[in-house]
Scaffold this motif. Structure first.
Motif, PDB file in Angstrom:
ATOM      1  N   PRO A  27       0.820  -1.213   0.000  1.00  0.00           N
ATOM      2  CA  PRO A  27       0.000   0.000   0.000  1.00  0.00           C
ATOM      3  C   PRO A  27       0.854   1.264   0.000  1.00  0.00           C
ATOM      4  N   ALA A  28       0.240   2.373  -0.396  1.00  0.00           N
ATOM      5  CA  ALA A  28       0.871   3.696  -0.354  1.00  0.00           C
ATOM      6  C   ALA A  28      -0.196   4.721   0.028  1.00  0.00           C
ATOM      7  N   PHE A  29       0.227   5.742   0.795  1.00  0.00           N
ATOM      8  CA  PHE A  29      -0.696   6.768   1.278  1.00  0.00           C
ATOM      9  C   PHE A  29      -0.072   8.145   1.065  1.00  0.00           C
ATOM     10  N   LEU A  30      -0.879   9.064   0.579  1.00  0.00           N
ATOM     11  CA  LEU A  30      -0.451  10.440   0.341  1.00  0.00           C
ATOM     12  C   LEU A  30      -1.386  11.367   1.100  1.00  0.00           C
ATOM     13  N   TRP A  31      -0.826  12.280   1.886  1.00  0.00           N
ATOM     14  CA  TRP A  31      -1.675  13.215   2.623  1.00  0.00           C
ATOM     15  C   TRP A  31      -0.928  14.533   2.839  1.00  0.00           C
ATOM     16  N   SER A  32      -1.708  15.579   3.080  1.00  0.00           N
ATOM     17  CA  SER A  32      -1.161  16.901   3.360  1.00  0.00           C
ATOM     18  C   SER A  32      -2.159  17.680   4.206  1.00  0.00           C
ATOM     19  N   PRO A  33      -1.749  18.172   5.382  1.00  0.00           N
ATOM     20  CA  PRO A  33      -2.676  18.917   6.239  1.00  0.00           C
ATOM     21  C   PRO A  33      -3.092  20.269   5.679  1.00  0.00           C
ATOM     22  N   GLY A  34      -2.198  20.923   4.929  1.00  0.00           N
ATOM     23  CA  GLY A  34      -2.516  22.274   4.496  1.00  0.00           C
ATOM     24  C   GLY A  34      -2.353  22.525   3.031  1.00  0.00           C
ATOM     25  N   PHE A  35      -2.319  21.456   2.235  1.00  0.00           N
ATOM     26  CA  PHE A  35      -2.109  21.629   0.798  1.00  0.00           C
ATOM     27  C   PHE A  35      -3.052  20.710   0.051  1.00  0.00           C
ATOM     28  N   SER A  36      -3.671  21.249  -0.992  1.00  0.00           N
ATOM     29  CA  SER A  36      -4.565  20.451  -1.828  1.00  0.00           C
ATOM     30  C   SER A  36      -4.451  20.941  -3.265  1.00  0.00           C
ATOM     31  N   SER A  37      -4.238  19.972  -4.165  1.00  0.00           N
ATOM     32  CA  SER A  37      -4.083  20.339  -5.572  1.00  0.00           C
ATOM     33  C   SER A  37      -5.418  20.483  -6.284  1.00  0.00           C
ATOM     34  N   ASN A  38      -6.474  19.957  -5.724  1.00  0.00           N
ATOM     35  CA  ASN A  38      -7.788  20.063  -6.357  1.00  0.00           C
ATOM     36  C   ASN A  38      -8.850  20.060  -5.269  1.00  0.00           C
ATOM     37  N   GLU A  39     -10.097  20.035  -5.698  1.00  0.00           N
ATOM     38  CA  GLU A  39     -11.205  20.100  -4.755  1.00  0.00           C
ATOM     39  C   GLU A  39     -11.488  18.760  -4.088  1.00  0.00           C
ATOM     40  N   LEU A  40     -10.905  17.674  -4.585  1.00  0.00           N
ATOM     41  CA  LEU A  40     -11.137  16.354  -4.020  1.00  0.00           C
ATOM     42  C   LEU A  40     -10.348  16.199  -2.723  1.00  0.00           C
ATOM     43  N   LYS A  41     -11.045  15.910  -1.627  1.00  0.00           N
ATOM     44  CA  LYS A  41     -10.378  15.794  -0.337  1.00  0.00           C
ATOM     45  C   LYS A  41      -9.810  14.404  -0.121  1.00  0.00           C
ATOM     46  N   GLU A  42     -10.607  13.374  -0.334  1.00  0.00           N
ATOM     47  CA  GLU A  42     -10.174  12.003  -0.122  1.00  0.00           C
ATOM     48  C   GLU A  42     -10.488  11.172  -1.364  1.00  0.00           C
ATOM     49  N   SER A  43      -9.563  10.282  -1.702  1.00  0.00           N
ATOM     50  CA  SER A  43      -9.787   9.396  -2.839  1.00  0.00           C
ATOM     51  C   SER A  43      -8.969   8.128  -2.639  1.00  0.00           C
ATOM     52  N   VAL A  44      -9.469   7.037  -3.207  1.00  0.00           N
ATOM     53  CA  VAL A  44      -8.808   5.742  -3.126  1.00  0.00           C
ATOM     54  C   VAL A  44      -8.737   5.164  -4.534  1.00  0.00           C
ATOM     55  N   PHE A 112      -4.110  10.137   7.666  1.00  0.00           N
ATOM     56  CA  PHE A 112      -4.846  10.140   6.400  1.00  0.00           C
ATOM     57  C   PHE A 112      -6.188  10.858   6.541  1.00  0.00           C
ATOM     58  N   THR A 113      -6.899  10.573   7.624  1.00  0.00           N
ATOM     59  CA  THR A 113      -8.255  11.109   7.777  1.00  0.00           C
ATOM     60  C   THR A 113      -8.279  12.550   8.282  1.00  0.00           C
ATOM     61  N   SER A 114      -7.237  12.977   8.973  1.00  0.00           N
ATOM     62  CA  SER A 114      -7.240  14.324   9.552  1.00  0.00           C
ATOM     63  C   SER A 114      -6.660  15.382   8.616  1.00  0.00           C
ATOM     64  N   SER A 115      -6.235  15.004   7.427  1.00  0.00           N
ATOM     65  CA  SER A 115      -5.612  15.944   6.501  1.00  0.00           C
ATOM     66  C   SER A 115      -6.649  16.556   5.572  1.00  0.00           C
ATOM     67  N   ASN A 116      -6.305  17.721   5.047  1.00  0.00           N
ATOM     68  CA  ASN A 116      -7.176  18.393   4.092  1.00  0.00           C
ATOM     69  C   ASN A 116      -7.250  17.667   2.745  1.00  0.00           C
ATOM     70  N   PHE A 117      -6.161  16.973   2.419  1.00  0.00           N
ATOM     71  CA  PHE A 117      -6.092  16.268   1.144  1.00  0.00           C
ATOM     72  C   PHE A 117      -5.403  14.938   1.378  1.00  0.00           C
ATOM     73  N   SER A 118      -5.974  13.854   0.849  1.00  0.00           N
ATOM     74  CA  SER A 118      -5.397  12.529   1.058  1.00  0.00           C
ATOM     75  C   SER A 118      -5.779  11.613  -0.092  1.00  0.00           C
ATOM     76  N   MET A 119      -4.858  10.714  -0.427  1.00  0.00           N
ATOM     77  CA  MET A 119      -5.078   9.709  -1.458  1.00  0.00           C
ATOM     78  C   MET A 119      -4.499   8.392  -0.967  1.00  0.00           C
ATOM     79  N   ALA A 120      -5.170   7.297  -1.289  1.00  0.00           N
ATOM     80  CA  ALA A 120      -4.718   5.963  -0.891  1.00  0.00           C
ATOM     81  C   ALA A 120      -4.557   5.096  -2.127  1.00  0.00           C
ATOM     82  N   PHE A 121      -3.477   4.297  -2.122  1.00  0.00           N
ATOM     83  CA  PHE A 121      -3.195   3.374  -3.224  1.00  0.00           C
ATOM     84  C   PHE A 121      -2.950   1.991  -2.603  1.00  0.00           C
ATOM     85  N   PRO A 122      -3.992   1.166  -2.452  1.00  0.00           N
ATOM     86  CA  PRO A 122      -3.831  -0.107  -1.740  1.00  0.00           C
ATOM     87  C   PRO A 122      -2.974  -1.141  -2.468  1.00  0.00           C
ATOM     88  N   TYR A 123      -2.868  -1.040  -3.798  1.00  0.00           N
ATOM     89  CA  TYR A 123      -2.188  -2.087  -4.555  1.00  0.00           C
ATOM     90  C   TYR A 123      -1.113  -1.472  -5.457  1.00  0.00           C
TER      91      TYR A 123
END
Length: 314
Positions: A27-44, A112-123
C-alpha cells in the motif's frame, strides 16, 4: 462438460491470482494537512499500479509536480515534501491483520483522515530487481523531464538510491536536526525533499524499534519544525530480502554463527510466505480438479436403460 471444466479452471486461476497479487503488492498513502491540488479531499485508487504509475499519479493528481518539478521561484504552498518508506505492510494488511502492528495502522489512519487532502493506493506492485525508493525517485526525475526542481534533497543512509549527489542523514536525530536547520534557512520560494527509509538506524547491539515509532518520530519532527508539508508513505517489505543495505549485510555476516543460523532457519521470511501462498493455490487447484474428475467419472459410470418395457397384465 467442457464449459464446466473451463469455469472451474477460471475460478481456480482467479483464486491463485488473488493470492499472488495480495502477496506481491504493497500500500501507499499520500496526505497533506494544508495543501490540496484540487477540490477532491479524499480518494482511493484500487487499481494495481507500478511504482512509475504511482509517481505519475502523485505528481499529477497529488499536485507534487508543482513541488518537485517546477523551477519557478514563486511562493509555494508547501515547504517540505517528505517520503517515508516502510518495511512491514502488505496490501492484505490494510484490510486487517492481527500480526501487523496496530499502532502503525492507527498512525497512518489518523494522518490520512485528519488531513485536508489525502489519497490511498492499496495495490502498488513491487519489483524484484530494484528497491521501491530507487524506482520512485527515478520515476519522479523521469516524469519531471529535467530532473528534480528541488533546492535541497536529503536521504537517510538506510535508503538504497542510485545516482545523485544528495545529503545523507545518519539517523532519526540527524533527520530532526536537518528539518529544524532547513526551516531556519529556507526561503518562501523553496521546497525541500526528504526521503526516510525505515531500518538501519540502530546499532547491531540494539533491538530494532518498531516502524510505527520511526514514522511517529519523523512526523513529530516535521510538526515541531513548523513546516507546511506533504507526506507520502510507501511500504516495501521485500527490500531487506533482495537488496540488503551495506550495514545490514555487514551485521549479518558478523553475527552469522551456527546458533543464529539455526534460529533464522526456523523463521518464515517474506520469500517463504510467498512460496507458501503459491503452494496453497496449487493445492487448492489440485483438490478442485480431483473433485471434478471424480464427479464426471461417477456420472459416466451410471448405466441406466434408455427404454423401459411396458408392464404385462397377469
Amino acid at each position: 462438460m467442457g464449459f464446466k471444466l473451463f469455469v472451474v479452471a477460471m475460478m481456480v486461476g482467479f483464486v491463485a491470482a488473488a493470492q499472488v497479487s495480495s502477496a506481491s503488492t504493497v500500500p501507499a498513502f499520500l496526505w497533506s494537512p494544508g495543501f490540496s491540488s484540487n477540490e477532491l479531499k479524499e480518494s482511493v485508487n484500487y487499481q494495481i499500479m507500478s511504482p512509475k504509475d504511482l509517481a505519475n499519479t502523485v505528481l499529477s493528481r497529488g499536485g507534487w509536480s508543482d513541488l518537485l518539478c517546477s523551477e519557478r521561484k514563486n511562493e509555494r504552498a508547501v515547504d517540505l515534501a517528505i517520503v517515508f518508506f516502510g518495511r512491514e505492510l502488505h496490501s492484505s494488511d490494510v484490510a486487517g491483520n492481527k500480526h501487523v502492528d496496530p499502532s502503525l495502522l492507527n498512525l497512518l489512519k489518523a494522518s490520512f483522515t485528519s488531513s485536508n487532502f489525502s489519497m490511498a493506493f492499496p495495490y502498488v506492485a513491487t519489483s524484484e530487481e530494484e528497491t521501491m525508493e530507487n524506482l520512485l525517485v527515478s520515476s519522479f526525475k523521469e516524469a519531471c523531464g529535467h530532473g528534480l526542481g528541488v533546492s535541497n534533497v536529503a536521504f537517510s543512509e538506510s535508503c538504497a538510491i542510485e545516482g545523485g549527489d544528495f545529503k545523507k542523514l545518519a539517523d532519526l536525530h540527524s533527520v530532526h536536526d536537518h528539518l529544524v536547520s532547513r526551516m531556519e534557512q529556507r526561503t518562501k520560494e523553496e521546497t525541500d525533499l526528504v526521503v526516510v527509509c525505515h531500518g538501519g538506524f540502530q546499532s547491531p547491539k540494539e533491538q530494532p524499534f518498531p516502524e510505527s515509532e520511526s514514522l511517529n518520530e519523523v512526523m513529530s519532527s516535521v510538526e515541531q519544525s513548523g513546516a507546511k508539508y506533504a507526506a507520502l508513505y510507501v511500504s516495501d517489505p521485500f527490500k531487506s530480502i533482495h537488496y540488503p543495505g551495506y550495514k545490514e549485510l555487514e551485521r549479518f555476516l558478523a553475527e552469522d554463527t551456527p546458533k543464529n543460523a539455526s534460529a533464522s532457519a526456523q523463521v518464515c521470511d517474506e520469500v517463504c510466505k510467498l512460496k507458501s501462498s503459491l503452494l496453497e493455490g496449487v493445492l487448492v487447484a489440485i483438490v478442485l480438479l480431483l473433485i471434478l474428475v471424480s464427479g464426471l467419472c461417477c456420472m459416466m459410470g451410471i448405466d441406466t436403460p434408455t427404454r423401459f418395457e411396458a408392464p404385462q397384465d397377469n
